[in-house]
Design a protein around this motif. Structure first.
Motif, PDB file in Angstrom:
ATOM      1  N   LEU A   1      -6.837   2.359  10.246  1.00  0.00           N
ATOM      2  CA  LEU A   1      -5.672   2.803   9.456  1.00  0.00           C
ATOM      3  C   LEU A   1      -4.706   3.601  10.326  1.00  0.00           C
ATOM      4  CD1 LEU A   1      -4.115   3.149   6.818  1.00  0.00           C
ATOM      5  CD2 LEU A   1      -5.584   5.111   6.274  1.00  0.00           C
TER       6      LEU A   1
ATOM      7  N   GLY B   1       4.648   2.333  -2.200  1.00  0.00           N
ATOM      8  CA  GLY B   1       6.110   2.497  -2.259  1.00  0.00           C
ATOM      9  C   GLY B   1       6.637   2.080  -3.616  1.00  0.00           C
TER      10      GLY B   1
ATOM     11  N   TRP C   1      -6.072   1.187  -3.549  1.00  0.00           N
ATOM     12  CA  TRP C   1      -5.716   1.513  -2.159  1.00  0.00           C
ATOM     13  C   TRP C   1      -6.944   2.041  -1.435  1.00  0.00           C
ATOM     14  CZ3 TRP C   1      -2.717   0.392   1.641  1.00  0.00           C
ATOM     15  CH2 TRP C   1      -2.457   1.277   2.689  1.00  0.00           C
TER      16      TRP C   1
ATOM     17  N   VAL D   1      -0.099  -4.560   4.549  1.00  0.00           N
ATOM     18  CA  VAL D   1       1.323  -4.537   4.164  1.00  0.00           C
ATOM     19  C   VAL D   1       1.472  -4.799   2.661  1.00  0.00           C
ATOM     20  CG1 VAL D   1       3.602  -5.487   4.659  1.00  0.00           C
ATOM     21  CG2 VAL D   1       1.900  -5.330   6.490  1.00  0.00           C
TER      22      VAL D   1
ATOM     23  N   LEU E   1      12.857  -0.430   6.903  1.00  0.00           N
ATOM     24  CA  LEU E   1      12.995  -1.011   5.560  1.00  0.00           C
ATOM     25  C   LEU E   1      13.503   0.035   4.579  1.00  0.00           C
ATOM     26  CD1 LEU E   1       9.851  -3.265   4.971  1.00  0.00           C
ATOM     27  CD2 LEU E   1      12.163  -3.938   5.604  1.00  0.00           C
TER      28      LEU E   1
ATOM     29  N   GLY F   1      -0.153  -1.720   0.824  1.00  0.00           N
ATOM     30  CA  GLY F   1       0.636  -0.496   1.027  1.00  0.00           C
ATOM     31  C   GLY F   1       1.942  -0.538   0.255  1.00  0.00           C
TER      32      GLY F   1
ATOM     33  N   LEU G   1      16.709  -1.115  -2.784  1.00  0.00           N
ATOM     34  CA  LEU G   1      16.025  -0.213  -3.723  1.00  0.00           C
ATOM     35  C   LEU G   1      16.047   1.236  -3.239  1.00  0.00           C
ATOM     36  CD1 LEU G   1      12.862  -2.243  -4.792  1.00  0.00           C
ATOM     37  CD2 LEU G   1      15.222  -2.498  -5.501  1.00  0.00           C
TER      38      LEU G   1
ATOM     39  N   HIS H   1       8.529   0.391   8.885  1.00  0.00           N
ATOM     40  CA  HIS H   1       8.640   0.859   7.501  1.00  0.00           C
ATOM     41  C   HIS H   1       9.892   1.708   7.322  1.00  0.00           C
ATOM     42  CE1 HIS H   1       7.792   3.121   3.812  1.00  0.00           C
ATOM     43  NE2 HIS H   1       7.091   2.068   3.459  1.00  0.00           N
TER      44      HIS H   1
ATOM     45  N   PHE I   1       5.564  -7.280   8.452  1.00  0.00           N
ATOM     46  CA  PHE I   1       6.747  -6.436   8.202  1.00  0.00           C
ATOM     47  C   PHE I   1       8.016  -7.146   8.680  1.00  0.00           C
ATOM     48  CE2 PHE I   1       4.326  -2.490   7.383  1.00  0.00           C
ATOM     49  CZ  PHE I   1       5.151  -1.888   6.454  1.00  0.00           C
TER      50      PHE I   1
ATOM     51  N   PHE J   1       9.233  -9.800   6.382  1.00  0.00           N
ATOM     52  CA  PHE J   1       9.939  -9.231   5.225  1.00  0.00           C
ATOM     53  C   PHE J   1      11.365  -8.868   5.614  1.00  0.00           C
ATOM     54  CE2 PHE J   1      11.415  -6.011   2.317  1.00  0.00           C
ATOM     55  CZ  PHE J   1      10.855  -6.340   1.086  1.00  0.00           C
TER      56      PHE J   1
ATOM     57  N   PHE K   1       6.353   4.782  -6.213  1.00  0.00           N
ATOM     58  CA  PHE K   1       7.396   5.795  -5.998  1.00  0.00           C
ATOM     59  C   PHE K   1       8.741   5.284  -6.545  1.00  0.00           C
ATOM     60  CE2 PHE K   1      10.857   6.864  -3.066  1.00  0.00           C
ATOM     61  CZ  PHE K   1      10.865   8.249  -3.095  1.00  0.00           C
TER      62      PHE K   1
ATOM     63  N   ARG L   1      -0.840   2.529  10.958  1.00  0.00           N
ATOM     64  CA  ARG L   1       0.297   3.426  10.666  1.00  0.00           C
ATOM     65  C   ARG L   1       1.178   3.577  11.901  1.00  0.00           C
ATOM     66  NH1 ARG L   1      -3.029   7.710   6.842  1.00  0.00           N
ATOM     67  NH2 ARG L   1      -2.464   6.682   4.901  1.00  0.00           N
TER      68      ARG L   1
HETATM   69  C1  HEM Z   1      12.866   1.071  -0.466  1.00  0.00           C
HETATM   70  C2  HEM Z   1      11.778   0.661   0.081  1.00  0.00           C
HETATM   71  C3  HEM Z   1      10.504   1.452   0.210  1.00  0.00           C
HETATM   72  C4  HEM Z   1      10.222   2.753  -0.029  1.00  0.00           C
HETATM   73  C5  HEM Z   1      11.148   3.854  -0.527  1.00  0.00           C
HETATM   74  C6  HEM Z   1       8.832   2.958   0.290  1.00  0.00           C
HETATM   75  C7  HEM Z   1       8.153   4.131   0.140  1.00  0.00           C
HETATM   76  C8  HEM Z   1       6.836   4.313   0.439  1.00  0.00           C
HETATM   77  C9  HEM Z   1       6.093   5.513   0.187  1.00  0.00           C
HETATM   78  C10 HEM Z   1       6.660   6.764  -0.508  1.00  0.00           C
HETATM   79  C11 HEM Z   1       4.850   5.328   0.674  1.00  0.00           C
HETATM   80  C12 HEM Z   1       3.713   6.349   0.716  1.00  0.00           C
HETATM   81  C13 HEM Z   1       3.108   6.501  -0.616  1.00  0.00           C
HETATM   82  C14 HEM Z   1       1.969   7.497  -0.628  1.00  0.00           C
HETATM   83  O1  HEM Z   1       1.547   8.010   0.427  1.00  0.00           O
HETATM   84  O2  HEM Z   1       1.492   7.774  -1.738  1.00  0.00           O
HETATM   85  C15 HEM Z   1       4.785   3.992   1.207  1.00  0.00           C
HETATM   86  C16 HEM Z   1       3.684   3.446   1.792  1.00  0.00           C
HETATM   87  C17 HEM Z   1       3.638   2.182   2.332  1.00  0.00           C
HETATM   88  N1  HEM Z   1       4.618   1.218   2.211  1.00  0.00           N
HETATM   89 FE1  HEM Z   1       6.466   1.506   1.545  1.00  0.00          FE
HETATM   90  N2  HEM Z   1       8.307   1.782   0.717  1.00  0.00           N
HETATM   91  C18 HEM Z   1       9.291   0.840   0.674  1.00  0.00           C
HETATM   92  C19 HEM Z   1       9.179  -0.487   0.968  1.00  0.00           C
HETATM   93  C20 HEM Z   1       8.067  -1.074   1.513  1.00  0.00           C
HETATM   94  C21 HEM Z   1       7.941  -2.482   1.800  1.00  0.00           C
HETATM   95  C22 HEM Z   1       9.010  -3.516   1.464  1.00  0.00           C
HETATM   96  C23 HEM Z   1       6.729  -2.650   2.375  1.00  0.00           C
HETATM   97  C24 HEM Z   1       6.096  -3.905   2.889  1.00  0.00           C
HETATM   98  C25 HEM Z   1       6.779  -4.990   3.225  1.00  0.00           C
HETATM   99  C26 HEM Z   1       6.081  -1.352   2.433  1.00  0.00           C
HETATM  100  C27 HEM Z   1       4.846  -1.104   2.972  1.00  0.00           C
HETATM  101  C28 HEM Z   1       4.193   0.102   2.874  1.00  0.00           C
HETATM  102  C29 HEM Z   1       2.886   0.355   3.456  1.00  0.00           C
HETATM  103  C30 HEM Z   1       2.057  -0.640   4.284  1.00  0.00           C
HETATM  104  C31 HEM Z   1       2.534   1.655   3.098  1.00  0.00           C
HETATM  105  C32 HEM Z   1       1.209   2.356   3.415  1.00  0.00           C
HETATM  106  C33 HEM Z   1       1.403   3.384   4.499  1.00  0.00           C
HETATM  107  C34 HEM Z   1       0.098   4.132   4.752  1.00  0.00           C
HETATM  108  O3  HEM Z   1      -0.202   5.079   4.025  1.00  0.00           O
HETATM  109  O4  HEM Z   1      -0.622   3.753   5.676  1.00  0.00           O
HETATM  110  N3  HEM Z   1       6.927  -0.422   1.890  1.00  0.00           N
HETATM  111  N4  HEM Z   1       6.001   3.397   1.048  1.00  0.00           N
END
Ligand code: HEM
Length: 204
Positions: free
Chosen positions: A11, A129, A160, A122, A25, A125, A31, A22, A188, A191, A132, A15
């Protein structure tokens, strides 16, 4: 021995490998902008569906993933395309229009469990997001229920955690960790290219 509160080596490596992708994006997704209209949400959801359909097939409908059952609970994770379809149907897409949405042609094909789990990192995870973003946009888009963003709802944390447990057990050696990192980066990037940059013409 890794303490349960610490990220597994896999993990932590995922990260590191995807942090910048990330963040990119976060900056470019519609969004994440200050204003969003229901038409833009639907347009974005249709592009995500064109990416998610082949991705779900590549990740979950393969003999590589069968070997990871029952720990992974694949039947629960396999519904993301249908969440997107529900949003689009609610927004007025007919079944024919849904069927005609172009599919991303460059989804990576996993050749090992490590690659598969890097790709699944991906998709899984993204539900974090989504949770949120669902709070952020709830009630602000003409009554759309935002099924895609709600994702696993109250089960988000547990699913998760169970994914992370499988990742920690099955992606351990440095070559497996490198393979998972590379697969997650390619996912990623697919996307970014398909949903954000290419913006393929959608059927009207
Ligand atoms: C506006 C777009 C996005 C926002 C605001 C966003 C926001 C977030 C947030 C707040 C987290 C952490 C949540 C937590 O720790 O509880 C997260 C985790 C993650 N998001 Fe996004 N996300 C977005 C788009 C995406 C997209 C499109 C993908 C994949 C194509 C993605 C993949 C991931 C992954 C893999 C994690 C896990 C990270 C980890 O803890 O190792 N996200 N995202």
């Amino acid at each position: 021995m890794t303490r349960s509160s610490e990220p597994s080596p896999a993990l932590a490596a995922l990260r590191d490998a995807t942090r910048a992708l990330h963040a990119d994006l976060d900056q470019h997704s519609p969004l994440a902008q200050e204003h969003l209209h229901s038409a833009s949400y639907l347009d974005h959801a249709a592009r995500v569906l064109g990416w998610m359909r082949p991705l779900e097939q590549a990740v979950w409908l393969t003999p590589l993933s069968c070997a990871l059952e029952p720990q992974l609970m694949i039947e629960k994770r396999l519904g993301k395309s249908s969440w997107l379809e529900q949003d689009l149907a609610e927004g007025g897409f007919s079944p024919m229009r849904l069927a005609e949405i172009p599919r991303c042609p460059y989804i990576p094909a996993p050749t090992s469990q490590a690659e598969l789990l890097g790709m699944a990192y991906v998709t899984e995870g993204a539900t974090l997001g989504g949770a949120f973003l669902s709070k952020r946009w709830a009630g602000r888009l003409d009554g759309l229920s935002l099924r895609w963003l709600k994702g696993y709802g109250a089960e988000t944390g547990a699913l998760w955690k169970s994914f992370l447990d499988v990742l920690a057990v099955h992606v351990v050696t440095s070559s497996d960790i490198a393979a998972a990192q590379h697969a997650a980066q390619s996912t990623f990037l697919s996307f970014r290219c398909w949903v954000i940059d290419e913006a393929p013409e959608l059927p009207r």
